[in-house]
Design a protein around this motif. Structure first.
Motif, PDB file in Angstrom:
ATOM      1  N   ASP A 102     168.781 128.487  31.182  1.00 51.84           N
ATOM      2  CA  ASP A 102     167.737 128.413  30.167  1.00 51.84           C
ATOM      3  C   ASP A 102     168.360 128.384  28.781  1.00 51.84           C
ATOM      4  O   ASP A 102     169.401 129.000  28.531  1.00 51.84           O
ATOM      5  CB  ASP A 102     166.790 129.612  30.278  1.00 51.84           C
ATOM      6  N   CYS A 103     167.703 127.684  27.890  1.00 53.12           N
ATOM      7  CA  CYS A 103     168.146 127.598  26.504  1.00 53.12           C
ATOM      8  C   CYS A 103     167.590 128.804  25.750  1.00 53.12           C
ATOM      9  O   CYS A 103     166.376 128.998  25.719  1.00 53.12           O
ATOM     10  CB  CYS A 103     167.653 126.291  25.886  1.00 53.12           C
ATOM     11  N   PRO A 104     168.452 129.633  25.158  1.00 52.20           N
ATOM     12  CA  PRO A 104     167.958 130.837  24.483  1.00 52.20           C
ATOM     13  C   PRO A 104     167.101 130.537  23.248  1.00 52.20           C
ATOM     14  O   PRO A 104     166.233 131.332  22.902  1.00 52.20           O
ATOM     15  CB  PRO A 104     169.228 131.590  24.088  1.00 52.20           C
ATOM     16  N   SER A 105     167.307 129.384  22.604  1.00 54.98           N
ATOM     17  CA  SER A 105     166.553 129.075  21.385  1.00 54.98           C
ATOM     18  C   SER A 105     165.290 128.259  21.641  1.00 54.98           C
ATOM     19  O   SER A 105     164.506 128.045  20.727  1.00 54.98           O
ATOM     20  CB  SER A 105     167.452 128.326  20.399  1.00 54.98           C
ATOM     21  N   ASP A 106     165.103 127.811  22.873  1.00 51.42           N
ATOM     22  CA  ASP A 106     163.948 126.977  23.205  1.00 51.42           C
ATOM     23  C   ASP A 106     163.522 127.321  24.628  1.00 51.42           C
ATOM     24  O   ASP A 106     164.188 126.946  25.590  1.00 51.42           O
ATOM     25  CB  ASP A 106     164.332 125.497  23.085  1.00 51.42           C
ATOM     26  N   LYS A 107     162.414 128.004  24.764  1.00 54.73           N
ATOM     27  CA  LYS A 107     161.974 128.492  26.079  1.00 54.73           C
ATOM     28  C   LYS A 107     161.758 127.364  27.090  1.00 54.73           C
ATOM     29  O   LYS A 107     161.838 127.583  28.285  1.00 54.73           O
ATOM     30  CB  LYS A 107     160.684 129.307  25.947  1.00 54.73           C
ATOM     31  N   ARG A 108     161.467 126.141  26.609  1.00 48.51           N
ATOM     32  CA  ARG A 108     161.234 125.030  27.530  1.00 48.51           C
ATOM     33  C   ARG A 108     162.517 124.294  27.874  1.00 48.51           C
ATOM     34  O   ARG A 108     162.552 123.532  28.824  1.00 48.51           O
ATOM     35  CB  ARG A 108     160.227 124.039  26.943  1.00 48.51           C
ATOM     36  N   GLY A 109     163.574 124.475  27.085  1.00 51.60           N
ATOM     37  CA  GLY A 109     164.793 123.719  27.277  1.00 51.60           C
ATOM     38  C   GLY A 109     165.725 124.339  28.300  1.00 51.60           C
ATOM     39  O   GLY A 109     165.693 125.538  28.560  1.00 51.60           O
ATOM     40  N   GLN A 110     166.551 123.488  28.880  1.00 53.44           N
ATOM     41  CA  GLN A 110     167.563 123.941  29.822  1.00 53.44           C
ATOM     42  C   GLN A 110     168.871 123.206  29.542  1.00 53.44           C
ATOM     43  O   GLN A 110     168.875 122.080  29.056  1.00 53.44           O
ATOM     44  CB  GLN A 110     167.159 123.650  31.272  1.00 53.44           C
ATOM     45  N   PHE A 111     169.958 123.883  29.886  1.00 56.91           N
ATOM     46  CA  PHE A 111     171.279 123.279  29.840  1.00 56.91           C
ATOM     47  C   PHE A 111     171.714 122.951  31.264  1.00 56.91           C
ATOM     48  O   PHE A 111     171.445 123.708  32.188  1.00 56.91           O
ATOM     49  CB  PHE A 111     172.312 124.250  29.251  1.00 56.91           C
ATOM     50  N   ALA A 112     172.407 121.846  31.399  1.00 50.82           N
ATOM     51  CA  ALA A 112     173.129 121.538  32.628  1.00 50.82           C
ATOM     52  C   ALA A 112     174.569 121.936  32.366  1.00 50.82           C
ATOM     53  O   ALA A 112     175.138 121.581  31.332  1.00 50.82           O
ATOM     54  CB  ALA A 112     173.040 120.054  32.948  1.00 50.82           C
ATOM     55  N   VAL A 113     175.154 122.696  33.288  1.00 47.01           N
ATOM     56  CA  VAL A 113     176.508 123.211  33.099  1.00 47.01           C
ATOM     57  C   VAL A 113     177.343 122.840  34.318  1.00 47.01           C
ATOM     58  O   VAL A 113     176.958 123.133  35.455  1.00 47.01           O
ATOM     59  CB  VAL A 113     176.501 124.740  32.908  1.00 47.01           C
ATOM     60  N   LEU A 114     178.486 122.220  34.082  1.00 41.95           N
ATOM     61  CA  LEU A 114     179.398 121.852  35.157  1.00 41.95           C
ATOM     62  C   LEU A 114     180.065 123.113  35.699  1.00 41.95           C
ATOM     63  O   LEU A 114     180.635 123.900  34.945  1.00 41.95           O
ATOM     64  CB  LEU A 114     180.464 120.878  34.632  1.00 41.95           C
TER      65      LEU A 114
END
Length: 173
Positions: A102-114
């Protein structure tokens, strides 16, 4: 409204039809790009057990700072819908090759992490993929042809860059 009863569009200017040479070039381009994509996809399926899209996702993540990208940015980079990316990301997560955070600055956003496993899969599959690209494309062209192809592709890509405010773009869907 029933499409059959819709009024016919107003006649516009006559299209500039392709001449025989242009039509041949266009059809050859379509055949070559389709065959190239199929060739690369089959190589990755055979040697790494993944489709070309999954490989592209892993590559984009490996090149990003801290091996992470916002999902919306990743969809934009890959020129695919967010839905298609979400489906692929779920498969990559099942395999342990990436995680979503989850993106800490945007509740709707997500990061993809390798993940580390994803880095290792990429490290093992990259030599075969590069070999397939080299064999299918670069080894068939002279250095001058490679330079010309690069210049041509840059002109086409620049001319097709969409204005995000006005376009129906896959990564915005």
């Amino acid at each position: 409204m029933d499409p059959a009863s819709a009024p016919a569009p107003a006649p516009g200017p006559e299209p500039r039809w392709l001449d025989d040479s242009e039509r041949h070039l266009w059809l050859t381009y379509l055949q070559a790009t389709t065959l190239l994509e199929d060739h690369l996809d089959r190589q990755l399926q055979r040697d790494a057990g993944m489709p070309h899209l999954y490989y592209a996702i892993l590559v984009h993540l490996s090149q990003a700072p801290r091996r992470r990208l916002r999902m919306t940015q990743l969809a934009k980079n890959l020129k695919i819908t967010r839905s298609r990316l979400s489906h692929a990301a779920a498969r990559l997560e099942q395999r342990g090759w990436m995680v979503r955070e989850d993106c800490p600055s945007d509740k709707r956003g997500q990061f993809a992490v390798l993940s580390e496993d994803g880095r290792e899969v990429l490290r093992r599959s990259a030599p075969g993929h590069v070999g397939a690209v080299r064999q299918a494309l670069f080894d068939r062209l002279s250095p001058g042809q490679q330079k010309s192809l690069g210049e041509i592709m840059e002109i086409i890509a620049e001319g097709l860059q969409p204005d995000e405010a006005d376009a129906d773009l896959p990564w915005l869907r």
